[in-house]
Design an enzyme around this catalytic site. Structure first.
Site, PDB file in Angstrom:
ATOM      1  N   SER A 116      -2.910  -7.849   2.921  1.00  0.00           N
ATOM      2  CA  SER A 116      -3.201  -7.626   4.347  1.00  0.00           C
ATOM      3  C   SER A 116      -3.666  -8.933   4.989  1.00  0.00           C
ATOM      4  O   SER A 116      -3.333  -9.234   6.136  1.00  0.00           O
ATOM      5  CB  SER A 116      -4.300  -6.577   4.512  1.00  0.00           C
ATOM      6  OG  SER A 116      -3.881  -5.347   3.993  1.00  0.00           O
ATOM      7  N   HIS A 149       0.844  -1.210   0.000  1.00  0.00           N
ATOM      8  CA  HIS A 149       0.000   0.000   0.000  1.00  0.00           C
ATOM      9  C   HIS A 149       0.874   1.254   0.000  1.00  0.00           C
ATOM     10  O   HIS A 149       0.610   2.205  -0.728  1.00  0.00           O
ATOM     11  CB  HIS A 149      -0.896   0.024   1.255  1.00  0.00           C
ATOM     12  CG  HIS A 149      -1.928  -1.054   1.303  1.00  0.00           C
ATOM     13  ND1 HIS A 149      -2.091  -1.878   2.398  1.00  0.00           N
ATOM     14  CD2 HIS A 149      -2.864  -1.450   0.398  1.00  0.00           C
ATOM     15  CE1 HIS A 149      -3.082  -2.726   2.164  1.00  0.00           C
ATOM     16  NE2 HIS A 149      -3.569  -2.489   0.958  1.00  0.00           N
ATOM     17  N   ARG A 186      -1.853  -6.589  -8.404  1.00  0.00           N
ATOM     18  CA  ARG A 186      -0.665  -7.393  -8.122  1.00  0.00           C
ATOM     19  C   ARG A 186      -0.503  -8.474  -9.182  1.00  0.00           C
ATOM     20  O   ARG A 186       0.485  -8.524  -9.897  1.00  0.00           O
ATOM     21  CB  ARG A 186      -0.775  -8.034  -6.729  1.00  0.00           C
ATOM     22  CG  ARG A 186      -0.672  -7.039  -5.595  1.00  0.00           C
ATOM     23  CD  ARG A 186      -1.211  -7.604  -4.320  1.00  0.00           C
ATOM     24  NE  ARG A 186      -2.627  -7.950  -4.448  1.00  0.00           N
ATOM     25  CZ  ARG A 186      -3.410  -8.285  -3.443  1.00  0.00           C
ATOM     26  NH1 ARG A 186      -2.934  -8.360  -2.219  1.00  0.00           N
ATOM     27  NH2 ARG A 186      -4.683  -8.571  -3.644  1.00  0.00           N
TER      28      ARG A 186
END
Ligand code: PNS
Length: 170
Positions: free
Chosen positions: A131, A20, A93
């Site tokens: 995350s 991030h 990603r």
């Protein structure tokens, strides 16, 4: 003078990762103002409540003068319009992200054609980070210090230290 270009970088950020942070660093160079916006999602059971995520993000963006942190509820496009943002910034990603991101971008465009979604490819060294995985590894006592900013690592440690199994190692 043209209106400043404002972008929203929305997400759950539970917790913020180095991926991030990389997106914030790169995205903030492309626009006049970048608003990192934490979704207040009543459907998900987060590890960190929204005020803690906002606080972690404020720490990690402190050196970026054109970045601010906020939170929002409801539709992202409504929030973006309310903040006069013309751009939604998202990271991709791997190909597995593409389908969901495409769907969201198309639906958001249908609802608000004046707001453009811009994607940045995750940097190679962060392309595997999420995350969810960071939380899982940390909860199981693994070392996540190279995956998250130092401040987030400390917050994670503080959160999990009461875990009867194992606190995260460093
Ligand atoms: O970090 P995440 O969980 O991948 O972020 C997802 C997010 C916050 C971008 C997405 O869930 C979102 O925009 N939610 C707000 C509600 C909304 O606008 N839903 C319609 C999307 S087409």
């Amino acid at each position: 003078m043209p209106a400043p270009l404002i972008a929203i970088y929305p997400g759950s950020f539970d917790p913020p990762t180095n991926g991030h942070l990389d997106l914030i660093a790169r995205g903030s160079q492309l626009v006049d103002q970048l608003i990192v916006a934490v979704l207040e999602n009543t459907q998900k059971q987060p590890l960190f409540p929204v005020p803690e995520r906002v606080d972690m993000l404020k720490h990690v963006i402190a050196s970026y003068p054109n970045v601010e942190v906020d939170c929002f509820q409801g539709l992202l496009v409504d929030y973006a319009a309310q903040r006069n943002a013309r751009v939604i910034l998202r990271g991709i990603r791997a190909i597995s992200d593409y389908e969901t991101e495409l769907q969201m971008a198309m639906l958001n465009r249908r609802m608000r054609p004046d707001i453009e979604t811009i994607f940045l490819m995750a940097s190679e060294q962060h392309s595997f980070l999420s995350s969810r995985m960071v939380k899982e590894i940390a909860t199981l006592g693994g070392d996540v210090s190279s995956f998250v900013p130092e401040f987030v690592w400390k917050s994670l440690h503080g959160k999990l230290v009461g875990n009867p199994c194992k606190p995260p190692r460093k």
